[in-house]
Design a protein around this motif. Structure first.
Motif, short mmCIF file in Angstrom:
data_model
loop_
_atom_site.label_atom_id
_atom_site.label_comp_id
_atom_site.label_asym_id
_atom_site.label_seq_id
_atom_site.Cartn_x
_atom_site.Cartn_y
_atom_site.Cartn_z
N UNK A 22 0.83 -1.20 0.00
CA UNK A 22 0.00 0.00 0.00
C UNK A 22 0.86 1.26 0.00
N UNK A 23 1.96 1.21 0.75
CA UNK A 23 2.84 2.38 0.80
C UNK A 23 3.50 2.65 -0.55
N UNK A 28 3.71 5.92 -5.56
CA UNK A 28 3.51 5.95 -7.00
C UNK A 28 2.44 6.97 -7.37
N UNK A 29 1.32 6.95 -6.65
CA UNK A 29 0.24 7.89 -6.93
C UNK A 29 0.68 9.34 -6.73
N UNK A 30 1.60 9.55 -5.78
CA UNK A 30 2.06 10.91 -5.49
C UNK A 30 3.13 11.39 -6.47
N UNK A 60 2.29 -1.10 -9.78
CA UNK A 60 2.45 0.35 -9.94
C UNK A 60 2.66 0.69 -11.41
N UNK A 61 2.68 1.98 -11.71
CA UNK A 61 2.74 2.41 -13.11
C UNK A 61 3.96 3.26 -13.44
N UNK A 280 3.57 9.44 7.64
CA UNK A 280 4.96 9.81 7.32
C UNK A 280 5.16 9.95 5.82
N UNK A 281 4.76 8.92 5.09
CA UNK A 281 5.04 8.90 3.66
C UNK A 281 4.20 9.93 2.91
N UNK A 282 2.97 10.15 3.35
CA UNK A 282 2.12 11.14 2.69
C UNK A 282 2.68 12.55 2.85
#
Length: 300
Positions: A22-23, A28-30, A60-61, A280-282
């Motif tokens: 998920x992380x 990837x989305x960010x 992921x892309x 944290x990651x966000x």
């Protein structure tokens, strides 16, 4: 200004596999450039690094995967070449090869791998980088008779070799980085203001120049642990000058200066205790990184 890499380290804990995937998707989305995983195959409660990277790339892309850094003694170079070119082919080139000579030899030996003296381990790393590149990009079958690796009539994969970043620390390893690598990850979370960086980077540059290379072609990408706080800290560095974190503003100011004033090419964020959470990651991916990208672009 050269390309900048922004990444984050994710957990290799077996029990946290679902969180790790998920992380990586969050990163990837960010729009981050790379996720990294450590490689400690002698621990039964850790996920295998290259299995992790393969599964995560498949979900992921855009983001690239990096083993930070590969435990080379436990992964023979010809097989590592096959693994890395396979991942590159299946992901559209979204992989970076992190290389280390081997640090925890007592643990590595528990895998049945013969111990190498430090100087020999460095020579093996340099030879492995040369061989992996030779087994990439197509061409005629390769026969290679080195000090540590021997292959005969082995066809290279028709896939370009990925960039190679090392986690070199000692002078022999640093010199090997200058001769054959594309990037350097300073050990022990050394940053651009640390004595370790100031003493180490010239070794890379001198070796690169002696090999006929432009030292600037060996980029520096920092492993950077720290907290991201809601408010400014009184000082983002401790009494010894080590970075400890701060607010988004303080991170932005510090990393922008690292890029523009010290030539940094990238940063891999590690959450406190190296146990990342969504928060944290966000904050790193959605607040700090965009701010640094904007600030560095504005001052080109």
């Amino acid at each position: 200004m050269r390309e900048l890499y922004f990444g984050a380290g994710v957990s290799t804990a077996l029990a946290g596999a679902a969180d790790t995937l998920r992380h990586v998707s969050l990163l990837d989305d960010a729009g981050l450039d790379v996720f990294t995983v450590s490689d400690h195959p002698y621990f039964g409660d850790r996920l295998d690094a290259y299995s992790m990277v393969g599964v995560a790339l498949g979900r992921t892309e855009r983001i690239s995967g990096l083993v930070n850094v590969t435990n080379l003694p436990s992964r023979p170079a010809p097989m590592l070449a096959r693994a890395i070119t396979s991942l590159s082919a299946m992901s559209g080139g979204r992989v970076i090869l992190g290389m280390g000579a081997g640090g925890s030899w007592d643990d590595i030996a528990r895998l049945g791998v013969p111990k190498l003296p430090p100087a020999a381990a460095v020579r093996a790393m340099e030879e492995a980088i040369i061989l992996i590149r030779a087994l990439s990009g197509g061409g005629e079958p390769l026969t290679f008779d080195g000090e540590f690796y021997h292959v005969k009539d082995l066809p290279p994969a028709p896939v370009p070799a990925p960039p190679v970043w090392t986690g070199s620390v000692g002078p022999k390893s640093l010199a090997a980085t200058g001769r054959v690598a594309d990037g350097w990850i300073p050990g022990h979370a050394a940053d651009w203001l640390s004595p370790r960086y100031r003493e180490s980077r010239p070794v890379i540059d001198e070796a690169a120049a002696a090999a006929g290379r432009d030292p600037a072609d060996v980029i520096t990408v920092y492993n950077l642990p720290g907290v991201i706080t809601d408010r400014d800290l009184p000082s983002p560095r401790d009494d010894q000058g080590r970075w400890r974190g701060g607010s988004v503003r303080q991170w932005t100011e510090e990393l922008t200066g690292a890029v523009l004033d010290h030539g940094a090419s990238g940063f891999t964020y590690f959450a406190p205790g190296h146990i990342p959470t969504d928060k944290h990651l966000s904050r790193w991916a959605n607040e700090v990184v965009p701010a640094v990208r904007e600030a560095t672009a504005a001052r080109k």
